[in-house]
Design an enzyme around this catalytic site. Structure first.
Site, PDB file in Angstrom:
ATOM      1  N   GLU A  51       0.862  -1.039  -0.050  1.00  0.00           N
ATOM      2  CA  GLU A  51      -0.175   0.026  -0.146  1.00  0.00           C
ATOM      3  C   GLU A  51       0.821   1.193   0.061  1.00  0.00           C
ATOM      4  OE1 GLU A  51      -2.757  -0.002   3.208  1.00  0.00           O
ATOM      5  OE2 GLU A  51      -2.652   2.470   3.327  1.00  0.00           O
ATOM      6  N   ARG A  55       0.914  10.360   1.565  1.00  0.00           N
ATOM      7  CA  ARG A  55       1.329  11.270   2.361  1.00  0.00           C
ATOM      8  C   ARG A  55       2.333  12.081   1.950  1.00  0.00           C
ATOM      9  NH1 ARG A  55       0.828   6.933   7.488  1.00  0.00           N
ATOM     10  NH2 ARG A  55      -1.114   6.304   6.849  1.00  0.00           N
ATOM     11  N   LYS A 139     -10.916  -1.920   6.433  1.00  0.00           N
ATOM     12  CA  LYS A 139      -9.741  -1.626   7.311  1.00  0.00           C
ATOM     13  C   LYS A 139     -10.290  -0.988   8.523  1.00  0.00           C
ATOM     14  CE  LYS A 139      -6.019   1.890   7.457  1.00  0.00           C
ATOM     15  NZ  LYS A 139      -4.896   2.209   6.606  1.00  0.00           N
TER      16      LYS A 139
HETATM   17  C1  3PG Z   1      -1.833   3.175   8.022  1.00  0.00           C
HETATM   18  O1  3PG Z   1      -2.293   4.411   7.569  1.00  0.00           O
HETATM   19  O2  3PG Z   1      -2.310   2.188   7.821  1.00  0.00           O
HETATM   20  C2  3PG Z   1      -1.116   3.478   9.422  1.00  0.00           C
HETATM   21  O3  3PG Z   1      -0.487   4.642   9.547  1.00  0.00           O
HETATM   22  C3  3PG Z   1       0.083   2.305   9.546  1.00  0.00           C
HETATM   23  O4  3PG Z   1       0.081   2.240  10.751  1.00  0.00           O
HETATM   24  P1  3PG Z   1       1.412   2.048  11.574  1.00  0.00           P
HETATM   25  O5  3PG Z   1       2.404   2.729  11.152  1.00  0.00           O
HETATM   26  O6  3PG Z   1       1.057   2.239  13.029  1.00  0.00           O
HETATM   27  O7  3PG Z   1       1.721   0.439  11.456  1.00  0.00           O
END
Ligand code: 3PG
Length: 220
Positions: A51, A55, A139
């Site tokens: 994914e 960002r 999700k």
């Molecule tokens: C996401 O957008 O799915 C999260 O920011 C991932 O979360 P993590 O950095 O705690 O794994």
């Protein structure tokens, strides 16, 4: 509240067939040049579904490079928060879309997209609403602050038709516990892609982390 004209009773495109690995690395790519070696390193460790989050400015160019150069990898786009980003992501080659939360207008755009979506939810009502709209896999975000494994266990009986991809606070220490749940299809997380390893070009470390993650559960 959603108007009745928008109620969709059919199931939408199911991402299940795309989610062939237990862990989906959540990528924040600052430099386009890192994208291909990073995803090759993950694939070498068995993580072939990724994914790319929206960002960074580099995100969509990074996705284009991955799609063009590593066709065996399934590349989706995450952190979709605006309706306009749906078409931009699809045009760039996204094979699936992920949102952290899903306001009604974004749900409609994701439902209309030509690729499967994992819309984000954090509450029972949000999950029920998205399932009613036809999304078969959601999700669950942010998983740990929202109740984590205990939440998922608690909703398994009242919401037996919904499967989740928990993300947010999932890591090497707790991923197996999530993956043991029957309503969890895969987990997402950034722990296999430490930013300092990407910045240092330490792709061997990323492959090693990916291998461990791949071993968490055999493909279903
Ligand atoms: C996401 O957008 O799915 C999260 O920011 C991932 O979360 P993590 O950095 O705690 O794994």
């Amino acid at each position: 509240m959603r108007g009745s004209a928008h109620i969709i009773t059919m199931r939408l495109a199911d991402p299940t067939a795309l989610l062939t690995t237990p862990v989906i690395p959540v990528l924040t790519i600052e430099r386009v040049a890192d994208a291909v070696p990073l995803v090759r390193a993950l694939a070498a460790g068995g993580l072939t579904v990724v994914e790319v989050t929206l960002r960074t400015h580099a995100a969509l160019d990074a996705l284009r490079a991955i799609v063009a150069e590593i066709p065996d990898v399934v590349a989706g786009v995450g952190t979709v928060t605006k309706v306009t980003e749906v078409a931009r992501a699809v045009d760039a080659g996204a094979e699936f879309l992920v949102s952290p939360g899903t306001p009604a207008n974004l749900a409609l755009a994701l439902a209309d997209a030509p690729v499967p979506a994992l819309p984000g939810c954090a509450t029972v009502s949000e999950a029920m609403d998205l399932a009613e709209q036809g999304f078969p896999v959601l999700k669950f975000f942010p998983a740990e602050p929202s109740g984590g494994v205990r939440w998922l266990k608690a909703v398994a009986e009242p919401l037996p038709h919904i499967r989740f991809c928990p993300t947010g606070g999932v890591n090497a220490a707790n991923a197996a516990e999530y993956l043991a749940l029957r309503n969890v299809i895969a987990v997402g997380g950034s722990w296999t892609v430490p930013q300092e390893a990407i910045a240092a070009g330490d792709f061997a470390r990323i492959t090693a982390l990916a291998k461990t993650a791949t071993g968490l559960r055999q493909r279903r």
